[in-house]
Design a protein around this motif. Structure first.
Motif, PDB file in Angstrom:
ATOM      1  N   PRO A   1       0.813  -1.222   0.000  1.00 26.86           N
ATOM      2  CA  PRO A   1       0.000   0.000   0.000  1.00 26.86           C
ATOM      3  C   PRO A   1       0.841   1.265   0.000  1.00 26.86           C
ATOM      4  CG  PRO A   1       0.047  -0.947   2.177  1.00 26.86           C
ATOM      5  CD  PRO A   1       0.788  -1.912   1.298  1.00 26.86           C
TER       6      PRO A   1
ATOM      7  N   THR B   1       0.801  -6.341   0.760  1.00 29.41           N
ATOM      8  CA  THR B   1      -0.054  -6.985  -0.224  1.00 29.41           C
ATOM      9  C   THR B   1       0.521  -8.373  -0.514  1.00 29.41           C
ATOM     10  OG1 THR B   1      -1.088  -6.676  -2.385  1.00 29.41           O
ATOM     11  CG2 THR B   1       1.211  -5.999  -2.182  1.00 29.41           C
TER      12      THR B   1
ATOM     13  N   ASN C   1      -1.568 -15.987  -0.558  1.00 36.34           N
ATOM     14  CA  ASN C   1      -2.667 -15.249  -1.176  1.00 36.34           C
ATOM     15  C   ASN C   1      -3.986 -15.809  -0.652  1.00 36.34           C
ATOM     16  OD1 ASN C   1      -4.695 -14.280  -2.897  1.00 36.34           O
ATOM     17  ND2 ASN C   1      -3.311 -14.168  -4.650  1.00 36.34           N
TER      18      ASN C   1
ATOM     19  N   THR D   1     -12.870  -8.769  -0.937  1.00 34.07           N
ATOM     20  CA  THR D   1     -11.904  -7.869  -1.549  1.00 34.07           C
ATOM     21  C   THR D   1     -10.731  -8.638  -2.152  1.00 34.07           C
ATOM     22  OG1 THR D   1     -10.343  -6.068  -1.117  1.00 34.07           O
ATOM     23  CG2 THR D   1     -10.761  -7.583   0.700  1.00 34.07           C
ATOM     24  N   SER D   2     -10.223  -8.123  -3.271  1.00 32.43           N
ATOM     25  CA  SER D   2      -9.043  -8.732  -3.892  1.00 32.43           C
ATOM     26  C   SER D   2      -7.762  -8.204  -3.253  1.00 32.43           C
ATOM     27  CB  SER D   2      -9.036  -8.444  -5.401  1.00 32.43           C
ATOM     28  OG  SER D   2      -9.021  -7.048  -5.647  1.00 32.43           O
ATOM     29  N   SER D   3      -7.886  -7.311  -2.277  1.00 33.00           N
ATOM     30  CA  SER D   3      -6.730  -6.775  -1.547  1.00 33.00           C
ATOM     31  C   SER D   3      -6.912  -7.027  -0.052  1.00 33.00           C
ATOM     32  CB  SER D   3      -6.581  -5.270  -1.809  1.00 33.00           C
ATOM     33  OG  SER D   3      -6.416  -4.998  -3.173  1.00 33.00           O
TER      34      SER D   3
ATOM     35  N   SER E   1      -6.475  -7.571   3.847  1.00 29.85           N
ATOM     36  CA  SER E   1      -5.572  -6.943   4.803  1.00 29.85           C
ATOM     37  C   SER E   1      -4.768  -7.996   5.558  1.00 29.85           C
ATOM     38  CB  SER E   1      -6.376  -6.101   5.795  1.00 29.85           C
ATOM     39  OG  SER E   1      -5.584  -5.738   6.904  1.00 29.85           O
TER      40      SER E   1
END
Length: 434
Positions: free
Chosen positions: A18, A36, A43, A230-232, A234
């Motif tokens: 980020p 990330t 992942n 979300t694809s991001s 936390s």
């Protein structure tokens, strides 16, 4: 836990998201581990390493076939579960006190909704348990339904233990702690059970787990979680899940100490003359009413004594206790309740909410108009109206508005309960279908 250890070792310069670049001078909480999906880290959408280890551990802890972490709360799990078992444009059976996310999932999948009416606590005016008979009757009446959805435990701590001949989805958002001590309720049973780790366990807000007990739905649930989540994700939140699983693997003494504190609180609170404690199924959920006080008045009193309750209803307040509570916290609550001014007991009238027979999944929000709330009975609602917390709809799109509905909502508003609508037009107006 390996993920937490690896996050502590971050040292390379971050020419990646980020944007805060882990700079400590920005006073962002958690920035030192906020990354990330960089090289060497797993992942969430395709876990093979540290995150897979967390999910495998959760599966072991909860006894599921497969478990999936959500950093979009239980809402993501509910949307995914219903999408995984539902046929577009088909039918589904839900308890009327389900959370708004259940209704949203039905809307997205254009499901015709048939309702189960739980037991009702007339004294406190709240929904209770869903009975086995109510489920059996509903399934028999609607044999083409794709699933049954219930909330267990409820916001007030009622637990429903049922069996079902069709897929059963349990929104157990408030029951993540179940089963981790002999004195707690058994964890919810169903084909898919969704629990918010952050609500009742030591984990950060938005963290949840979707436990799939019927493996035939696992791949579909995972596929829809990849759509809704979300694809991001936390890694600050994922790290808290990792630490939560560490805690749960070694939590027996913590829960025993918690029981001692909770037992002591109930013993002392039950001696107070003008206080009534709800005898629910989950003792960790403290529900209190006080003679002569509305729930909002009691909530305001507690805030004035430095205590923030979870929520207030017309007749009671809800306080969430957890294994992380301290003796000081319980002492503060007891001191506050002990100093409550004694008032003469009086009855607060609240009509029982009306349970609709069906909500149309094909309903469209097009061609709607603002209607005076005082003149909306008999019209078809075009938005959600709900008390928040907890977020269970009182009215849903496609539902006919009855006089009972309007009287119930008016009673809530007059008692200071936080009633919201999608349009924000309440209390003066509500969206209806033209």
């Amino acid at each position: 836990m390996k993920l937490s250890d690896n996050l502590k070792k971050l040292s390379s310069y971050p020419f990646h998201m980020p944007g805060h670049k882990r700079q400590s001078g920005l006073s962002l909480y958690g920035e030192e581990i906020d990354i990330t999906e960089i090289d060497g880290f797993d992942n969430l959408h395709s876990p093979t390493g540290d995150i897979k280890e967390i999910e495998d551990r959760l599966s072991c802890l909860y006894g599921s076939k497969r478990s999936f972490v959500s950093v979009n709360g239980s809402t993501c799990g509910v949307l995914s579960a219903i999408s995984a078992v539902g046929d577009k444009g088909g039918e589904i059976i839900i308890a009327v006190n389900c959370h708004r996310s259940v209704y949203n999932a039905c809307k997205l999948n254009k499901l015709d909704v048939y309702f189960i009416e739980p037991e009702y606590n007339e004294e406190l005016s709240c929904w209770g348990r869903v009975t086995q008979k109510a489920v059996d009757d509903a399934v028999k009446a609607h044999p083409n339904a794709c699933a049954v959805v219930i909330t267990s435990p409820t916001y007030e701590g009622y637990v429903s233990s049922i069996k079902c001949s069709i897929p059963l989805i349990v929104d157990s958002a408030h029951g993540a702690h179940f089963g981790f001590a002999h004195w707690l309720p058994e964890r919810a049973e169903g084909d898919i059970v969704i629990s918010s780790l952050h609500k009742t366990l030591p984990s950060l807000t938005q963290t949840a787990v979707v436990n799939v007990y019927n493996e035939k739905y696992a791949d579909a649930v995972k596929g829809y979680m990849d759509v809704f989540e979300t694809s991001s994700p936390s890694y600050v939140l994922l790290d808290s899940v990792a630490k939560c699983t560490d805690f749960l693997a070694n939590c027996s003494s913590a829960f025993e100490n918690y029981k001692i504190l909770l037992d002591d609180f109930y013993k002392k609170a039950e001696r107070l003359e003008n206080i009534t404690l709800l005898h629910n199924d989950d003792r960790t959920r403290i529900v209190i009413s006080a003679d002569g006080y509305t729930g909002t008045e009691l909530g305001a009193f507690l805030r004035g004594r430095g205590i923030e309750p979870e929520g207030t209803a017309v007749k009671y307040v809800i306080l969430i206790s957890t294994v992380c509570d301290s003796e000081r916290g319980f002492d503060m609550l007891l001191d506050a309740l002990s100093s409550l001014e004694k008032r003469k007991k009086k009855e607060f009238s609240l009509p029982k909410p009306e349970v609709p027979v069906k909500a149309q999944g094909s309903f469209s929000a097009e061609n709607t108009e603002p209607t005076s709330f005082s003149n909306c009975a008999g019209k078809v609602c075009a938005e959600y109206v709900f008390a928040y917390p907890p977020g269970s709809p009182i009215l849903a799109p496609g539902q006919e508005i009855s006089r009972n509905n309007t009287e119930y909502i008016t009673s809530l508003l007059e008692s200071g309960v936080n009633v919201l609508s999608d349009s924000g037009l309440l209390p003066s107006k509500i969206l209806t279908k033209q």
